[in-house]
Design a protein around this motif. Structure first.
Motif, short mmCIF file in Angstrom:
data_model
loop_
_atom_site.label_atom_id
_atom_site.label_comp_id
_atom_site.label_asym_id
_atom_site.label_seq_id
_atom_site.Cartn_x
_atom_site.Cartn_y
_atom_site.Cartn_z
N PRO A 183 0.84 -1.20 0.00
CA PRO A 183 0.00 0.00 0.00
C PRO A 183 0.87 1.26 0.00
O PRO A 183 1.85 1.35 0.74
N GLU A 223 -8.04 1.82 -6.84
CA GLU A 223 -6.90 1.84 -5.92
C GLU A 223 -5.60 2.27 -6.57
O GLU A 223 -4.64 2.65 -5.89
N TRP A 224 -5.55 2.21 -7.90
CA TRP A 224 -4.32 2.52 -8.62
C TRP A 224 -4.59 3.58 -9.67
O TRP A 224 -5.47 3.42 -10.51
N HIS A 284 -0.27 3.46 -5.79
CA HIS A 284 -1.38 2.96 -4.98
C HIS A 284 -1.94 4.10 -4.14
O HIS A 284 -1.20 4.83 -3.48
N THR A 286 -3.52 5.41 -1.07
CA THR A 286 -3.77 5.03 0.35
C THR A 286 -4.74 5.99 1.00
O THR A 286 -5.00 7.08 0.52
#
Length: 286
Positions: A183, A223-224, A284, A286
């Motif tokens: 992460p 998430e990416w 990523h 977070t």
């Protein structure tokens, strides 16, 4: 501080953790993988091989090493090192995986640059390639780099174990890349731009395609996200006939060209080439 050895890997047969036992890595199901005398581990199961000697051949790897050692692509290696350093400021420890490491030129440059800037950095660097010749050459270039013969489709490393993943002129498998990156980590992609090696391509192909860098759509999700993009273009020094031969052997162009194209390429010398690449970072969120 010297580069650190891997402490954790996964069995490619059943994904159980592997533990080192002397010169062997062993899982709880007693699958064993010996460490080769060159220091690397072959974790490519026979059933995953499409040939007896998959990936780049020994001749291709030797040609790539000789060409890259000439310094022709040094600006790219340094740009990659600068990109990694910018993503890892103020870190005391770092794990980097080069997925498709070739003979280790780029990963070695990145490691040397990081350690020159921060000698006490606890750095674990791993070169992975489907070609055993590539991984052997990586270990010869820098014996501190961990060497794994494996595929990007099944990376034998634990989830969330890498801070940075490099893929330079490689074949991305984003689901696997994202699985192994921690992460907050990053995937750095280097892909050719439309003018890459244009002078060479004009000689060996009857029709020239100026294609944009490969799409990263498969790696972008909630998430990416792509966090940066850097276009890099420079001219190599004037290349000798020997360097042109090495370049042709190490790239797919030799095998894609017609007979006439190969004959024209064999006569090339005293010519500089355009290097046109795109360095993109997926981060990523977070």
């Amino acid at each position: 501080m010297p580069l650190l050895a891997l402490e954790h890997m996964l069995c490619p047969l059943e994904q159980y953790p592997l533990h080192r036992d002397g010169k062997t890595w062993r899982c709880s199901n007693n699958h064993c993988f010996d460490i080769a005398k060159q220091g690397y581990v072959n974790l490519l199961p026979v059933q995953n091989k499409k040939s007896l000697d998959p990936g780049d051949s020994q001749i291709m790897i030797q040609a790539r090493r000789q060409f890259l050692d000439s310094g022709a692509y040094a600006p790219l290696a340094q740009a990659l090192a600068t990109t990694v350093a910018g993503l890892c400021k103020d870190r005391n420890d770092l794990a980097i995986l080069d997925a498709g490491c070739g003979e280790g030129y780029y990963l070695n440059t990145v490691c040397n640059s990081l350690l020159a800037a921060q000698a006490e950095l606890a750095l674990t660097a791993t070169g992975l390639d489907i070609s055993k010749w590539a991984v052997r050459a990586t270990r010869i270039r820098n014996a501190g780099i961990n060497g794994l013969v494996a595929s990007n489709r099944q990376i034998p490393l634990p989830d969330n174990s890498q801070d940075i993943l490099l893929c330079t002129f490689g074949f991305p498998v984003f689901s696997e890349f994202q699985r192994v990156v921690k992460p907050g980590g990053h995937i750095i992609m280097v892909d050719p731009g439309p003018e890459h090696l244009i002078e060479l391509r004009q000689q060996i192909y009857d029709e020239i395609r100026r294609s944009p860098p490969a799409s990263l759509a498969a790696g972008i999700n909630s998430e990416w996200q792509q966090s940066s993009e850097t276009a890099l273009s420079f001219s190599t020094p004037i290349l000798s006939a020997a360097l042109f031969e090495q370049l042709l052997i190490m790239t797919p162009h030799l095998y894609r060209a017609s007979k006439a194209g190969r004959e024209r390429a064999a006569k090339l010398e005293q010519l500089a080439l355009t290097v046109d690449v795109c360095i993109r970072v997926l981060s990523h969120q977070t």
